[in-house]
Design an enzyme around this catalytic site. Structure first.
Site, short mmCIF file in Angstrom:
data_model
loop_
_atom_site.label_atom_id
_atom_site.label_comp_id
_atom_site.label_asym_id
_atom_site.label_seq_id
_atom_site.Cartn_x
_atom_site.Cartn_y
_atom_site.Cartn_z
N SER A 126 0.86 -1.24 -0.01
CA SER A 126 -0.29 0.01 0.12
C SER A 126 0.76 1.26 -0.19
O SER A 126 1.51 1.50 -0.73
CB SER A 126 -0.97 0.07 1.10
OG SER A 126 -1.93 1.29 1.17
N ASP A 280 -9.91 -2.44 -6.40
CA ASP A 280 -8.88 -1.52 -5.60
C ASP A 280 -8.80 -0.32 -6.46
O ASP A 280 -8.51 -0.62 -7.66
CB ASP A 280 -7.66 -2.22 -5.59
CG ASP A 280 -6.64 -1.09 -4.71
OD1 ASP A 280 -7.01 -0.20 -3.79
OD2 ASP A 280 -5.49 -1.58 -4.65
N HIS A 310 -8.22 -4.39 -1.19
CA HIS A 310 -7.20 -3.62 -0.37
C HIS A 310 -6.79 -3.98 0.91
O HIS A 310 -7.57 -3.86 1.84
CB HIS A 310 -7.13 -2.00 -0.53
CG HIS A 310 -6.16 -1.26 -0.66
ND1 HIS A 310 -5.30 -1.12 -1.54
CD2 HIS A 310 -5.42 -0.83 0.44
CE1 HIS A 310 -4.04 -0.36 -1.35
NE2 HIS A 310 -4.21 -0.06 0.22
#
Length: 340
Positions: A126, A280, A310
């Site tokens: 991320s 996502d 995610h």
């Protein structure tokens, strides 16, 4: 609220050491955690520099302890996890600078940790993947440091300019990273008043000459047809708002958007493992970066997780909360690391 969620997250984390030796240290005043396999090795090991996710708001060394321990053992690597500072107490560029300083310190100390200088990988999930991409580019050409062998980017954000890509519109309300939460994190992290959020999302803060310079990198034709939305694409960027530009122009800094790096930089990058998630908002960032790397001859291993969401990777060892997609990502990393 961020501190409360961080407290809950850390309280629920279970520290599994997976037959590795764990050492807490500080590099340049940055807390780091070193994971070294217990088994004795007759030769230097691979090294992994890991940056955790959490939007610059949550996530910690404790939260990612089990994951880092597992990766160190299963890849037979010395893994350095960086505990960079986050919101709400620390804004940009503190977190990125923490990661850079810790990475440089580690790279200059590889011999002391039994790491092969020719096999060091930068990995992030991320926002950690964002930082991994930024640092991979930033450290290029440093003659005083070993060259990074590879980068592993797990559903990263790779640009802070165009938030009208197909995936941003298709998946704007999909947990655990909604478009609303993403834009809130961006405004907070970069000290931008929340009132400018809509201008950022519509691109009204982008001068025409800036957009003309970079629009090719955001061309939807670079995204495979099967990923494009049937939703009508809005006009982008929106009508230019000079006031919005003056308040948000640091978002246009290419250092924050690895996708926009010069061709000379892209052409020097190491091979990459890129992981995208079908549902996502950041999926298309990965697809566009994949094309840029491949266009410059950089070897890319790409996995698109069709049934994921995610943040799913961190749940790989959470028993009833673990999903197949979590293990799909872990196995992709393990497979990639075998070739390092």
């Amino acid at each position: 609220m961020p501190k409360f969620f961080q407290f809950i997250q850390d309280a629920l984390s279970v520290k599994r050491n997976h037959k590795v030796v764990v050492t807490d240290l500080h590099f340049e005043e940055v807390p780091v955690r070193l994971f070294q396999p217990e088994a004795i090795s007759s030769s230097p090991r691979k090294g992994i520099i890991f940056f955790h996710g959490g939007g610059g708001v949550i996530g910690s060394l404790d939260c990612y302890h089990g994951l880092c321990s597992f990766l160190a053992r299963e890849t037979d690597s010395v893994l350095l996890a960086v505990g960079y500072r986050k919101l709400p107490d620390h804004l940009y560029p503190t977190g990125i600078q923490d990661c850079k300083n810790a990475s440089i310190h580690f790279l200059k100390s590889l011999k002391a940790f039994g790491v092969d200088p020719s096999r060091v990988v930068i990995c992030g999930e991320s926002i950690g993947g964002t930082v991994a991409a930024i640092i991979s580019q930033t450290l290029l050409g440093r003659e005083d440091l070993p060259r990074i062998r590879a980068q592993i980017l797990i559903y990263p954000a790779l640009q802070t300019i165009n938030f009208q890509l197909p995936s941003h519109l298709q998946n704007q309300n999909v947990p655990f990273l909604t478009r609303e939460f993403m834009s809130t994190c961006i405004t907070r992290y970069f000290s931008i008043d929340i009132s400018w959020k809509d201008a950022i999302l519509t691109g009204a803060h982008i001068p025409r000459d800036t957009w003309m310079k970079y629009r090719e990198s955001f061309n939807s034709d670079n995204i495979p047809q099967r990923f494009r939305s049937k939703i009508e694409q809005p006009e982008f960027p929106g009508p230019f708002n000079k006031s919005a530009y003056l308040k948000t122009k640091h978002l246009l800094d290419t250092e924050l958007s690895p996708l926009l790096a010069d061709n000379e930089v892209i052409a020097q990058l190491p091979e990459a493992l890129l992981v995208s998630i079908q549902w996502d908002v950041l999926r298309d960032d990965v697809l566009l970066y994949k094309k840029r790397l491949e266009d410059h001859g950089i070897p890319v291993t790409w996995y698109n997780i069709e049934d994921g969401f995610h943040g799913c990777m961190i749940l790989f060892d959470k028993k009833i909360f673990c999903f197949p997609c979590s293990w799909n990502i872990i196995n992709a990393i393990l497979s990639f690391m075998k070739g390092i």
